[in-house]
Design a protein around this motif. Structure first.
Motif, mmCIF file in Angstrom:
data_model
loop_
_atom_site.group_PDB
_atom_site.id
_atom_site.type_symbol
_atom_site.label_atom_id
_atom_site.label_comp_id
_atom_site.label_asym_id
_atom_site.label_seq_id
_atom_site.Cartn_x
_atom_site.Cartn_y
_atom_site.Cartn_z
ATOM 1 N N ALA A 156 -28.495 7.571 -0.274
ATOM 2 C CA ALA A 156 -27.580 7.986 0.800
ATOM 3 C C ALA A 156 -28.211 9.049 1.694
ATOM 4 N N GLU A 157 -28.863 10.037 1.091
ATOM 5 C CA GLU A 157 -29.500 11.079 1.889
ATOM 6 C C GLU A 157 -30.588 10.497 2.784
ATOM 7 N N ASP A 158 -31.335 9.535 2.272
ATOM 8 C CA ASP A 158 -32.399 8.932 3.074
ATOM 9 C C ASP A 158 -31.828 8.176 4.264
ATOM 10 N N LEU A 159 -30.784 7.392 4.040
ATOM 11 C CA LEU A 159 -30.169 6.666 5.149
ATOM 12 C C LEU A 159 -29.615 7.632 6.190
ATOM 13 N N ALA A 160 -28.964 8.699 5.749
ATOM 14 C CA ALA A 160 -28.421 9.674 6.692
ATOM 15 C C ALA A 160 -29.529 10.341 7.499
ATOM 16 N N SER A 161 -30.664 10.606 6.872
ATOM 17 C CA SER A 161 -31.782 11.231 7.585
ATOM 18 C C SER A 161 -32.368 10.306 8.639
ATOM 19 N N ARG A 162 -32.069 9.016 8.529
ATOM 20 C CA ARG A 162 -32.564 8.014 9.470
ATOM 21 C C ARG A 162 -31.502 7.604 10.492
ATOM 22 N N GLY A 163 -30.363 8.318 10.514
ATOM 23 C CA GLY A 163 -29.389 8.100 11.568
ATOM 24 C C GLY A 163 -28.159 7.317 11.200
ATOM 25 N N TYR A 164 -27.875 7.185 9.908
ATOM 26 C CA TYR A 164 -26.678 6.486 9.446
ATOM 27 C C TYR A 164 -25.635 7.480 8.942
ATOM 28 N N VAL A 165 -24.379 7.126 9.125
ATOM 29 C CA VAL A 165 -23.303 7.756 8.361
ATOM 30 C C VAL A 165 -23.138 6.931 7.087
ATOM 31 N N VAL A 166 -23.090 7.589 5.954
ATOM 32 C CA VAL A 166 -22.981 6.904 4.672
ATOM 33 C C VAL A 166 -21.758 7.430 3.934
ATOM 34 N N VAL A 167 -20.943 6.525 3.408
ATOM 35 C CA VAL A 167 -19.789 6.932 2.616
ATOM 36 C C VAL A 167 -19.921 6.343 1.214
ATOM 37 N N GLY A 168 -19.902 7.207 0.211
ATOM 38 C CA GLY A 168 -19.931 6.791 -1.180
ATOM 39 C C GLY A 168 -18.554 6.936 -1.785
ATOM 40 N N ILE A 169 -18.077 5.904 -2.468
ATOM 41 C CA ILE A 169 -16.709 5.882 -2.979
ATOM 42 C C ILE A 169 -16.693 6.038 -4.489
ATOM 43 N N ASP A 170 -15.909 6.988 -4.973
ATOM 44 C CA ASP A 170 -15.583 7.048 -6.398
ATOM 45 C C ASP A 170 -14.365 6.160 -6.623
ATOM 46 N N HIS A 171 -14.546 5.086 -7.360
ATOM 47 C CA HIS A 171 -13.435 4.175 -7.634
ATOM 48 C C HIS A 171 -12.671 4.725 -8.837
ATOM 49 N N THR A 172 -11.580 5.411 -8.554
ATOM 50 C CA THR A 172 -10.853 6.200 -9.546
ATOM 51 C C THR A 172 -10.466 5.373 -10.766
ATOM 52 N N TYR A 173 -10.612 5.997 -11.926
ATOM 53 C CA TYR A 173 -10.355 5.403 -13.243
ATOM 54 C C TYR A 173 -11.388 4.359 -13.631
ATOM 55 N N GLU A 174 -12.413 4.152 -12.773
ATOM 56 C CA GLU A 174 -13.582 3.367 -13.156
ATOM 57 C C GLU A 174 -14.795 4.260 -13.350
ATOM 58 N N SER A 175 -14.688 5.500 -12.941
ATOM 59 C CA SER A 175 -15.767 6.472 -13.058
ATOM 60 C C SER A 175 -15.582 7.319 -14.308
ATOM 61 N N ALA A 176 -16.695 7.728 -14.910
ATOM 62 C CA ALA A 176 -16.627 8.572 -16.105
ATOM 63 C C ALA A 176 -15.980 9.917 -15.830
ATOM 64 N N ALA A 177 -16.031 10.374 -14.589
ATOM 65 C CA ALA A 177 -15.401 11.648 -14.239
ATOM 66 C C ALA A 177 -15.250 11.726 -12.728
ATOM 67 N N THR A 178 -14.034 11.992 -12.275
ATOM 68 C CA THR A 178 -13.755 12.207 -10.854
ATOM 69 C C THR A 178 -12.872 13.429 -10.710
ATOM 70 N N ALA A 179 -13.382 14.457 -10.050
ATOM 71 C CA ALA A 179 -12.636 15.701 -9.859
ATOM 72 C C ALA A 179 -11.921 15.679 -8.515
ATOM 73 N N PHE A 180 -10.651 16.070 -8.530
ATOM 74 C CA PHE A 180 -9.847 16.162 -7.315
ATOM 75 C C PHE A 180 -9.657 17.623 -6.922
ATOM 76 N N PRO A 181 -9.360 17.881 -5.653
ATOM 77 C CA PRO A 181 -9.266 19.267 -5.186
ATOM 78 C C PRO A 181 -8.216 20.108 -5.907
ATOM 79 N N ASP A 182 -7.170 19.471 -6.451
ATOM 80 C CA ASP A 182 -6.130 20.242 -7.129
ATOM 81 C C ASP A 182 -6.466 20.550 -8.587
ATOM 82 N N GLY A 183 -7.671 20.194 -9.037
ATOM 83 C CA GLY A 183 -8.089 20.516 -10.391
ATOM 84 C C GLY A 183 -8.027 19.369 -11.373
ATOM 85 N N ARG A 184 -7.388 18.263 -11.016
ATOM 86 C CA ARG A 184 -7.356 17.110 -11.921
ATOM 87 C C ARG A 184 -8.737 16.490 -12.035
ATOM 88 N N VAL A 185 -9.058 15.984 -13.203
ATOM 89 C CA VAL A 185 -10.286 15.230 -13.422
ATOM 90 C C VAL A 185 -9.912 13.948 -14.145
#
Length: 431
Positions: free
Chosen positions: A197-226
């Protein structure tokens, strides 16, 4: 049972793990069909990959090769780091919390909305900003505890040095930048594809990476939930189809949020909505096909070593597509037959490439970070070489189909990258 962990103040999330607890890992039979979910002990090579917020399914091909070295893990002697991007633009990064109130969560039905965490990487104007975190301290601790690797500090991943500047101001003209969606492997954190992702962005792309909730080993939310991997407990026929179908809906929702007139992200005005593409690793790669079938805004796609659980329909898929995989699993006539099935239904520009010496995790950050922890995953390529190849070929595909720049690298074998083989279904060879 999967978990939602409430953080206790500023401290660590509550978490316990039994030494002999098992992790569910999808495997493939020789015919390429998914076999029953196999329990793998925590602390094995599978757990190493889990530690790095990457694919639990990654070790299907390489678990036996790396089990011995996994037990010799030790605390790193210095901070882990990602190699520098190859493009000319400084890179910014930020995270967004998005909530889709139009649907219930597919894995936790009592959740009345589908909540997602996404990361954005983009060309930026840095002014002394701090570096973006690889994962949060809560995610890092949970992942390390889950893996039970002796001597590895709980904060090792949150201290990993990235190359992006946190919340830096986006750079570019209105509607001038193509957008690439990245979807990680099953049980993986969205950070697993950060070096790409960093490489693509350095070459002029916007890159969005998605955490697919409850499929990831750990996903932290701003309110403190993981949240952790509830989907890891799922079994039965149709599971793969459910995963890619859910991810396709996630992708469409994220695109809606980034391309609407009042987006939550301040740089959304830079995105050219006519130039959107997607890539993913493992089931994230399979989800690229599902997302393209559902959403015509996704103009091109890449599947990096993922079994395509949901087949392309007989009507076909008439947009550019790249298969990029491991030689053993994904050569024509190899262990996974789904690529041969779907190849016939790709009706526009297409390429089928395999990388000699690559393992399932080679298209992610796994080899880089595991190597710095003293863990050998058994790949025939060095971590730096596997990243170079991934960046080069993924970047060339997007430059061709989103940037309309000729890419001879994709047309024939390259003396500079002899590990990359071009495959022919007609002759069942890769050269």
């Amino acid at each position: 049972m999967g978990h939602v962990i409430e953080a206790q103040g500023a401290g660590a999330p509550t978490w316990t793990a039994k030494e002999d607890e098992a992790v569910a890992v999808p495997t493939l039979s020789g015919s390429g069909r998914r076999t029953p979910w196999a329990p793998i002990k925590r602390g094995s090579a599978v757990a190493v990959v889990g530690l790095l917020a990457l694919v639990a399914s990654a070790c299907t091909a390489s678990a036996s090769a790396s089990t011995a070295s996994a037990g010799r893990s030790a605390a790193p002697t210095s901070t882990l780091y990602l190699p520098k991007p190859t493009g000319s633009h400084p890179v910014g990064a930020t995270s967004l919390h998005l909530k889709d109130v139009s649907r219930h969560d597919p894995w936790v039905p009592e959740a009345k909305a589908r909540e997602l965490m996404v990361s954005l990487w983009y060309p930026a104007k840095p002014r002394g900003e701090r570096r973006a975190q690889y994962v949060t301290p809560k995610e890092s601790e949970l992942l390390v505890k889950d893996a039970q690797l002796p001597g590895v500090p709980f904060d090792v991943l949150s201290k990993t040095r990235t190359n992006a500047f946190s919340d830096a101001n986006p750079a570019g003209r209105s509607r001038s930048l193509p957008l690439v969606v990245l979807s990680p492997g099953f049980n993986s954190h969205r950070s697993s594809l950060t070096a790409l992702a960093e490489d693509l962005a350095s070459r002029g792309y916007v890159v969005v990476g998605i955490d697919h909730t409850y499929e990831s080993a750990a996903t932290a939310f701003p309110d403190g939930r993981v949240t952790t991997c509830v989907a890891c407990q799922a079994k039965g026929e149709g599971f793969g189809e459910k995963v890619v179908g859910s991810r396709a809906l996630d992708v469409s929702f994220v695109l809606d949020q980034l391309t609407r007139s009042r987006s939550q992200w301040k740089g959304a005005r830079l995105i050219d909505p006519s130039r959107i593409a997607m890539a993913g690793q493992s089931v994230g790669g399979a989800s690229s096909i599902a997302a393209m079938l559902k959403d015509s805004r996704v103009r091109a796609g890449i599947n990096m070593d993922g079994t395509t659980f949901a087949p392309i329909p007989p009507s076909g898929l008439s947009r550019p597509f790249l298969f990029l995989g491991t030689q053993e699993m994904h050569s024509p006539g190899g262990k996974d037959s789904t690529w041969e099935r779907d190849w016939k239904r790709l009706t526009r520009w297409k390429r089928w490439l395999v990388v000699a010496g690559a393992e399932h995790a080679s298209f992610t950050d796994v080899p880089l970070l595991a190597g710095q922890l003293g863990i050998d995953l058994g790949a025939g390529l060095t971590p730096v070489r596997s990243l170079e190849i991934t960046r080069k070929y993924v970047g060339a595909f997007f430059d061709l189909h989103l940037g309309k720049k000729a890419q001879p690298l994709l047309d024939k074998p390259s003396a500079r990258y002899p590990e990359v083989k071009h495959c022919s279904v007609e002759t069942a060879t890769c050269r």
